[in-house]
Scaffold this motif. Sequence first.
Motif, mmCIF file in Angstrom:
data_model
loop_
_atom_site.group_PDB
_atom_site.id
_atom_site.type_symbol
_atom_site.label_atom_id
_atom_site.label_comp_id
_atom_site.label_asym_id
_atom_site.label_seq_id
_atom_site.Cartn_x
_atom_site.Cartn_y
_atom_site.Cartn_z
ATOM 1 N N PHE A 4 0.871 -1.278 -0.094
ATOM 2 C CA PHE A 4 -0.054 -0.018 -0.123
ATOM 3 C C PHE A 4 0.788 1.215 -0.075
ATOM 4 O O PHE A 4 1.892 1.247 0.621
ATOM 5 N N PRO A 5 0.570 2.324 -0.804
ATOM 6 C CA PRO A 5 -0.324 2.428 -1.665
ATOM 7 C C PRO A 5 0.350 1.552 -3.320
ATOM 8 O O PRO A 5 1.389 1.665 -3.335
ATOM 9 N N LEU A 56 6.380 9.847 0.482
ATOM 10 C CA LEU A 56 5.824 9.799 1.683
ATOM 11 C C LEU A 56 4.853 10.714 2.031
ATOM 12 O O LEU A 56 3.574 10.646 2.664
ATOM 13 N N GLY A 57 5.245 12.014 1.791
ATOM 14 C CA GLY A 57 4.468 13.222 2.120
ATOM 15 C C GLY A 57 3.051 13.266 1.252
ATOM 16 O O GLY A 57 2.017 13.221 1.906
ATOM 17 N N GLY A 58 3.062 12.838 0.171
ATOM 18 C CA GLY A 58 1.877 12.847 -0.692
ATOM 19 C C GLY A 58 0.885 11.718 -0.351
ATOM 20 O O GLY A 58 -0.445 11.802 -0.299
ATOM 21 N N GLU A 59 1.684 10.545 -0.039
ATOM 22 C CA GLU A 59 0.702 9.359 0.280
ATOM 23 C C GLU A 59 0.234 9.355 1.837
ATOM 24 O O GLU A 59 -0.879 8.883 2.054
ATOM 25 N N ILE A 60 0.825 9.989 2.634
ATOM 26 C CA ILE A 60 0.289 10.190 4.074
ATOM 27 C C ILE A 60 -0.870 11.344 3.895
ATOM 28 O O ILE A 60 -1.783 11.170 4.553
ATOM 29 N N ARG A 211 3.303 1.704 8.177
ATOM 30 C CA ARG A 211 4.520 0.420 7.727
ATOM 31 C C ARG A 211 3.992 0.357 6.303
ATOM 32 O O ARG A 211 4.847 0.117 5.296
ATOM 33 N N GLN A 212 2.628 0.249 5.694
ATOM 34 C CA GLN A 212 2.515 -0.046 4.417
ATOM 35 C C GLN A 212 2.957 1.069 3.483
ATOM 36 O O GLN A 212 3.516 0.612 2.418
ATOM 37 N N ILE A 213 2.812 2.269 3.709
ATOM 38 C CA ILE A 213 3.162 3.426 3.013
ATOM 39 C C ILE A 213 4.934 3.275 2.832
ATOM 40 O O ILE A 213 5.157 3.224 1.694
ATOM 41 N N VAL A 214 5.665 3.287 3.985
ATOM 42 C CA VAL A 214 6.878 3.176 3.862
ATOM 43 C C VAL A 214 7.465 1.972 3.322
ATOM 44 O O VAL A 214 8.476 2.169 2.573
ATOM 45 N N ASN A 215 7.048 0.935 3.559
ATOM 46 C CA ASN A 215 7.353 -0.438 2.701
ATOM 47 C C ASN A 215 7.226 -0.361 1.352
ATOM 48 O O ASN A 215 7.795 -1.280 0.583
ATOM 49 N N ALA A 216 6.260 0.575 0.864
ATOM 50 C CA ALA A 216 6.084 0.585 -0.722
ATOM 51 C C ALA A 216 7.292 1.599 -1.299
ATOM 52 O O ALA A 216 7.341 1.768 -2.579
ATOM 53 N N ILE A 217 8.109 2.137 -0.627
ATOM 54 C CA ILE A 217 9.262 2.819 -1.119
ATOM 55 C C ILE A 217 9.934 1.855 -1.912
ATOM 56 O O ILE A 217 10.450 0.687 -1.519
ATOM 57 N N ALA A 237 13.834 3.044 9.823
ATOM 58 C CA ALA A 237 14.404 4.391 10.367
ATOM 59 C C ALA A 237 13.024 5.444 10.082
ATOM 60 O O ALA A 237 12.852 6.170 11.005
ATOM 61 N N TYR A 238 12.651 5.318 8.871
ATOM 62 C CA TYR A 238 11.388 6.181 8.523
ATOM 63 C C TYR A 238 10.270 5.941 9.533
ATOM 64 O O TYR A 238 9.632 6.900 10.026
ATOM 65 N N ILE A 239 9.930 4.732 9.702
ATOM 66 C CA ILE A 239 8.659 4.258 10.473
ATOM 67 C C ILE A 239 8.860 4.587 11.688
ATOM 68 O O ILE A 239 8.206 5.138 12.353
ATOM 69 N N GLU A 240 10.019 4.529 12.328
ATOM 70 C CA GLU A 240 10.535 4.927 13.605
ATOM 71 C C GLU A 240 10.257 6.416 13.679
ATOM 72 O O GLU A 240 9.844 6.998 14.792
ATOM 73 N N PHE A 241 10.773 7.190 12.734
ATOM 74 C CA PHE A 241 10.505 8.714 12.611
ATOM 75 C C PHE A 241 9.034 9.151 12.773
ATOM 76 O O PHE A 241 8.620 9.957 13.828
ATOM 77 N N LEU A 242 8.512 8.445 12.021
ATOM 78 C CA LEU A 242 6.731 8.820 12.028
ATOM 79 C C LEU A 242 6.198 8.220 13.276
ATOM 80 O O LEU A 242 5.345 9.168 13.833
ATOM 81 N N LEU A 243 6.206 7.163 13.719
ATOM 82 C CA LEU A 243 5.815 6.717 14.768
ATOM 83 C C LEU A 243 6.069 7.471 16.267
ATOM 84 O O LEU A 243 5.164 7.796 16.669
ATOM 85 N N THR A 244 7.386 8.048 16.285
ATOM 86 C CA THR A 244 7.817 8.587 17.629
ATOM 87 C C THR A 244 7.192 9.979 17.477
ATOM 88 O O THR A 244 6.679 10.754 18.286
ATOM 89 N N ARG A 245 7.270 10.639 16.083
ATOM 90 C CA ARG A 245 6.665 12.066 16.004
ATOM 91 C C ARG A 245 5.213 12.055 16.087
ATOM 92 O O ARG A 245 4.724 12.840 16.823
ATOM 93 N N LEU A 246 4.460 11.065 15.912
ATOM 94 C CA LEU A 246 3.054 10.854 16.062
ATOM 95 C C LEU A 246 2.846 10.492 17.588
ATOM 96 O O LEU A 246 1.697 11.380 18.137
ATOM 97 N N ALA A 247 3.599 9.912 18.318
ATOM 98 C CA ALA A 247 3.560 9.553 19.703
ATOM 99 C C ALA A 247 3.482 10.989 20.400
ATOM 100 O O ALA A 247 3.042 11.139 21.682
ATOM 101 N N HIS A 248 4.386 11.934 19.941
ATOM 102 C CA HIS A 248 4.812 13.009 20.799
ATOM 103 C C HIS A 248 4.191 14.341 20.173
ATOM 104 O O HIS A 248 4.893 15.551 19.735
ATOM 105 N N SER A 249 2.980 13.984 19.305
ATOM 106 C CA SER A 249 2.530 15.128 18.300
ATOM 107 C C SER A 249 2.120 16.559 19.144
ATOM 108 O O SER A 249 2.068 17.500 18.623
#
Length: 264
Positions: A4-5, A56-60, A211-217, A237-249
Amino acid sequence: MSNFPELRTVTVTRYITPLREGGSLPALAEADDDFKYVLKFRGAGHGVKALIAEFLGGEIARLLGLKVPELVFANLDEAFGRTEADEEIQDLLQGSQGLNLGLHFLSGAITFDPAVTVVDEDSASKIVWLDAYITNVDRTFRNTNMLIWNRELWLIDHGAAFYFHHSWSNREKHAKSPFSLIKDHVLLPQAGRLQQMDDEFRKILSEEKLRQIVNAIPEDWLYWRETDETPEEIKEAYIEFLLTRLAHSEIFIKEAQDARQKLI
Protein backbone atom coordinates in the motif's frame (compact mmCIF):
# COMPACT_ATOMS: atom_id res chain seq x y z
CA MET A 1 0.57 -7.59 3.92
CA SER A 2 -0.50 -6.07 0.64
CA ASN A 3 1.65 -3.32 -0.77
CA PHE A 4 0.00 0.00 0.00
CA PRO A 5 -0.34 2.23 -1.83
CA GLU A 6 -0.10 0.34 -5.09
CA LEU A 7 1.32 2.99 -7.36
CA ARG A 8 1.23 2.37 -11.07
CA THR A 9 4.52 2.26 -12.93
CA VAL A 10 4.68 4.09 -16.26
CA THR A 11 7.45 4.53 -18.82
CA VAL A 12 8.30 8.08 -19.86
CA THR A 13 7.99 8.48 -23.63
CA ARG A 14 8.40 12.22 -24.19
CA TYR A 15 10.13 15.05 -22.37
CA ILE A 16 7.95 18.11 -23.01
CA THR A 17 9.41 21.05 -21.10
CA PRO A 18 11.38 21.88 -17.95
CA LEU A 19 9.44 23.56 -15.16
CA ARG A 20 11.92 26.20 -14.14
CA GLU A 21 10.02 27.30 -11.06
CA GLY A 22 11.11 24.15 -9.23
CA GLY A 23 14.49 24.12 -7.54
CA SER A 24 15.26 20.61 -8.75
CA LEU A 25 14.40 21.08 -12.44
CA PRO A 26 11.22 19.02 -12.57
CA ALA A 27 9.70 18.64 -16.02
CA LEU A 28 6.44 18.12 -17.80
CA ALA A 29 6.57 14.77 -19.57
CA GLU A 30 4.31 12.25 -21.25
CA ALA A 31 4.19 8.55 -20.44
CA ASP A 32 3.14 5.38 -22.23
CA ASP A 33 -0.37 5.66 -20.72
CA ASP A 34 -0.84 8.90 -22.74
CA PHE A 35 -1.10 11.02 -19.58
CA LYS A 36 1.12 13.96 -18.74
CA TYR A 37 3.09 14.08 -15.50
CA VAL A 38 5.20 16.51 -13.55
CA LEU A 39 8.35 14.45 -13.29
CA LYS A 40 10.71 14.57 -10.30
CA PHE A 41 14.16 13.21 -11.13
CA ARG A 42 16.43 11.03 -9.03
CA GLY A 43 19.39 12.73 -10.72
CA ALA A 44 18.44 16.19 -9.38
CA GLY A 45 20.06 18.01 -6.45
CA HIS A 46 18.71 16.04 -3.48
CA GLY A 47 18.52 12.78 -5.41
CA VAL A 48 16.35 9.92 -4.23
CA LYS A 49 15.73 11.53 -0.83
CA ALA A 50 13.56 14.23 -2.45
CA LEU A 51 11.62 11.45 -4.22
CA ILE A 52 11.15 9.59 -0.93
CA ALA A 53 9.90 12.79 0.76
CA GLU A 54 7.56 13.46 -2.16
CA PHE A 55 6.22 9.92 -2.02
CA LEU A 56 5.78 9.68 1.76
CA GLY A 57 4.35 13.20 2.10
CA GLY A 58 1.91 12.72 -0.76
CA GLU A 59 0.66 9.33 0.36
CA ILE A 60 0.29 10.34 4.03
CA ALA A 61 -1.67 13.41 2.86
CA ARG A 62 -3.91 11.16 0.76
CA LEU A 63 -4.45 8.78 3.68
CA LEU A 64 -5.61 11.77 5.75
CA GLY A 65 -8.19 12.64 3.09
CA LEU A 66 -6.38 15.58 1.49
CA LYS A 67 -6.28 16.00 -2.27
CA VAL A 68 -2.98 15.14 -3.96
CA PRO A 69 -2.46 14.42 -7.68
CA GLU A 70 -1.96 10.72 -8.40
CA LEU A 71 1.65 9.67 -7.90
CA VAL A 72 3.26 7.14 -10.23
CA PHE A 73 6.65 5.51 -10.45
CA ALA A 74 8.09 6.73 -13.74
CA ASN A 75 10.69 4.67 -15.55
CA LEU A 76 13.35 6.41 -17.67
CA ASP A 77 15.18 4.06 -19.98
CA GLU A 78 18.79 4.34 -20.99
CA ALA A 79 18.25 5.95 -24.39
CA PHE A 80 15.93 8.64 -23.08
CA GLY A 81 17.14 12.21 -23.40
CA ARG A 82 20.06 11.61 -25.76
CA THR A 83 18.54 13.96 -28.31
CA GLU A 84 17.94 16.72 -25.75
CA ALA A 85 19.78 19.86 -26.89
CA ASP A 86 20.16 21.47 -23.46
CA GLU A 87 23.28 20.00 -21.86
CA GLU A 88 22.10 20.52 -18.27
CA ILE A 89 18.84 18.70 -19.01
CA GLN A 90 20.63 15.92 -20.90
CA ASP A 91 22.90 15.35 -17.88
CA LEU A 92 19.87 15.30 -15.58
CA LEU A 93 18.09 12.72 -17.75
CA GLN A 94 21.20 10.56 -18.09
CA GLY A 95 21.64 10.65 -14.31
CA SER A 96 18.00 9.68 -13.74
CA GLN A 97 17.82 6.33 -15.50
CA GLY A 98 15.58 3.88 -13.67
CA LEU A 99 12.66 4.74 -11.38
CA ASN A 100 11.67 8.36 -10.85
CA LEU A 101 8.44 9.86 -9.50
CA GLY A 102 5.63 11.50 -11.47
CA LEU A 103 2.65 13.56 -10.29
CA HIS A 104 -0.38 13.58 -12.54
CA PHE A 105 -0.43 16.93 -14.35
CA LEU A 106 -3.55 18.92 -13.42
CA SER A 107 -4.17 20.69 -16.69
CA GLY A 108 -5.55 24.21 -16.24
CA ALA A 109 -4.85 24.35 -12.49
CA ILE A 110 -3.93 27.72 -11.03
CA THR A 111 -1.50 28.44 -8.21
CA PHE A 112 -3.20 28.98 -4.87
CA ASP A 113 -3.15 32.65 -3.88
CA PRO A 114 -4.05 33.35 -0.23
CA ALA A 115 -5.15 36.86 -1.20
CA VAL A 116 -7.77 35.43 -3.57
CA THR A 117 -8.92 32.16 -1.98
CA VAL A 118 -9.99 31.79 1.63
CA VAL A 119 -9.39 28.31 3.03
CA ASP A 120 -11.85 27.09 5.67
CA GLU A 121 -10.67 26.42 9.23
CA ASP A 122 -10.91 22.63 9.01
CA SER A 123 -8.94 22.36 5.76
CA ALA A 124 -6.29 24.83 6.94
CA SER A 125 -5.90 22.92 10.24
CA LYS A 126 -5.54 19.59 8.41
CA ILE A 127 -2.83 20.92 6.09
CA VAL A 128 -0.89 22.69 8.86
CA TRP A 129 -1.05 19.53 10.99
CA LEU A 130 0.25 17.43 8.08
CA ASP A 131 3.13 19.80 7.34
CA ALA A 132 4.14 20.03 11.00
CA TYR A 133 4.08 16.23 11.21
CA ILE A 134 6.18 15.59 8.10
CA THR A 135 8.38 18.68 8.75
CA ASN A 136 7.55 20.24 5.39
CA VAL A 137 9.41 23.57 5.17
CA ASP A 138 7.86 24.49 1.85
CA ARG A 139 4.26 25.73 2.12
CA THR A 140 4.86 29.43 2.70
CA PHE A 141 3.51 32.71 1.29
CA ARG A 142 6.51 32.77 -1.04
CA ASN A 143 5.90 29.25 -2.30
CA THR A 144 2.45 27.91 -1.43
CA ASN A 145 2.77 24.54 -3.21
CA MET A 146 -0.99 24.29 -3.56
CA LEU A 147 -3.15 24.44 -6.66
CA ILE A 148 -6.79 25.23 -7.30
CA TRP A 149 -8.18 22.70 -9.77
CA ASN A 150 -11.87 22.12 -10.43
CA ARG A 151 -12.54 24.60 -7.59
CA GLU A 152 -10.78 22.34 -5.10
CA LEU A 153 -7.51 22.73 -3.22
CA TRP A 154 -4.75 20.28 -4.18
CA LEU A 155 -1.42 19.77 -2.43
CA ILE A 156 1.75 19.38 -4.48
CA ASP A 157 5.48 19.21 -3.92
CA HIS A 158 6.46 17.51 -0.66
CA GLY A 159 10.08 17.01 -1.71
CA ALA A 160 11.39 19.35 1.02
CA ALA A 161 9.69 17.40 3.84
CA PHE A 162 11.49 14.94 6.16
CA TYR A 163 14.59 17.10 6.07
CA PHE A 164 16.12 15.02 8.90
CA HIS A 165 17.11 12.46 6.27
CA HIS A 166 19.70 14.78 4.72
CA SER A 167 21.86 14.52 7.84
CA TRP A 168 20.65 11.04 8.92
CA SER A 169 21.82 11.59 12.51
CA ASN A 170 20.08 12.50 15.79
CA ARG A 171 16.96 10.93 14.36
CA GLU A 172 15.07 10.72 17.64
CA LYS A 173 15.82 14.37 18.39
CA HIS A 174 14.43 15.33 14.96
CA ALA A 175 11.34 13.17 15.54
CA LYS A 176 10.58 15.06 18.75
CA SER A 177 11.39 18.52 17.38
CA PRO A 178 8.75 21.28 17.70
CA PHE A 179 9.37 22.30 14.07
CA SER A 180 9.65 26.07 14.58
CA LEU A 181 9.45 26.76 10.82
CA ILE A 182 5.69 26.15 11.02
CA LYS A 183 5.49 29.88 11.88
CA ASP A 184 5.95 30.63 8.16
CA HIS A 185 3.09 28.38 6.98
CA VAL A 186 0.73 30.14 4.59
CA LEU A 187 -2.39 28.65 6.23
CA LEU A 188 -1.39 29.01 9.88
CA PRO A 189 -3.67 32.04 10.55
CA GLN A 190 -6.74 29.97 9.56
CA ALA A 191 -5.66 26.80 11.42
CA GLY A 192 -7.79 27.13 14.55
CA ARG A 193 -8.65 23.43 14.96
CA LEU A 194 -5.24 21.80 15.30
CA GLN A 195 -6.10 19.91 18.48
CA GLN A 196 -9.24 18.43 16.91
CA MET A 197 -7.27 17.37 13.83
CA ASP A 198 -4.63 15.82 16.05
CA ASP A 199 -7.28 13.67 17.76
CA GLU A 200 -8.73 12.67 14.38
CA PHE A 201 -5.46 11.99 12.55
CA ARG A 202 -3.84 9.99 15.34
CA LYS A 203 -6.69 7.48 14.93
CA ILE A 204 -6.18 7.28 11.14
CA LEU A 205 -2.39 6.94 11.18
CA SER A 206 -2.06 3.45 12.61
CA GLU A 207 1.32 1.75 12.72
CA GLU A 208 0.05 -0.76 10.17
CA LYS A 209 -0.90 1.94 7.65
CA LEU A 210 2.34 3.88 8.12
CA ARG A 211 4.33 0.68 7.64
CA GLN A 212 2.42 -0.09 4.45
CA ILE A 213 3.27 3.32 3.03
CA VAL A 214 6.96 3.20 3.99
CA ASN A 215 7.31 -0.38 2.78
CA ALA A 216 6.15 0.73 -0.67
CA ILE A 217 9.28 2.91 -1.13
CA PRO A 218 11.16 1.28 -4.04
CA GLU A 219 14.21 -0.61 -2.79
CA ASP A 220 16.08 1.00 -5.67
CA TRP A 221 15.87 4.36 -3.82
CA LEU A 222 17.40 2.99 -0.62
CA TYR A 223 21.02 2.30 -1.46
CA TRP A 224 22.74 5.34 0.01
CA ARG A 225 26.43 6.10 -0.14
CA GLU A 226 26.43 7.87 3.23
CA THR A 227 25.26 4.88 5.31
CA ASP A 228 25.97 1.17 5.62
CA GLU A 229 22.34 0.52 6.55
CA THR A 230 20.34 -1.84 4.36
CA PRO A 231 17.14 -0.75 2.57
CA GLU A 232 15.15 -2.58 5.28
CA GLU A 233 16.99 -0.72 8.05
CA ILE A 234 16.43 2.62 6.29
CA LYS A 235 12.70 1.87 5.98
CA GLU A 236 12.62 1.00 9.68
CA ALA A 237 14.23 4.37 10.47
CA TYR A 238 11.48 6.22 8.57
CA ILE A 239 8.80 4.18 10.36
CA GLU A 240 10.45 4.92 13.71
CA PHE A 241 10.54 8.65 12.87
CA LEU A 242 6.85 8.71 11.91
CA LEU A 243 5.70 6.71 14.95
CA THR A 244 7.82 8.70 17.42
CA ARG A 245 6.65 11.99 15.96
CA LEU A 246 3.03 10.87 16.14
CA ALA A 247 3.42 9.71 19.74
CA HIS A 248 4.76 13.16 20.67
CA SER A 249 2.47 15.23 18.46
CA GLU A 250 1.66 17.55 21.38
CA ILE A 251 5.15 19.06 20.89
CA PHE A 252 4.55 20.25 17.32
CA ILE A 253 0.88 21.10 17.99
CA LYS A 254 1.89 23.45 20.83
CA GLU A 255 4.56 25.05 18.62
CA ALA A 256 2.02 25.69 15.85
CA GLN A 257 -0.62 27.01 18.27
CA ASP A 258 1.87 29.37 19.92
CA ALA A 259 3.09 30.63 16.53
CA ARG A 260 -0.50 31.18 15.45
CA GLN A 261 -1.31 33.21 18.57
CA LYS A 262 1.48 35.63 17.66
CA LEU A 263 0.00 36.07 14.18
CA ILE A 264 -3.61 36.67 15.13
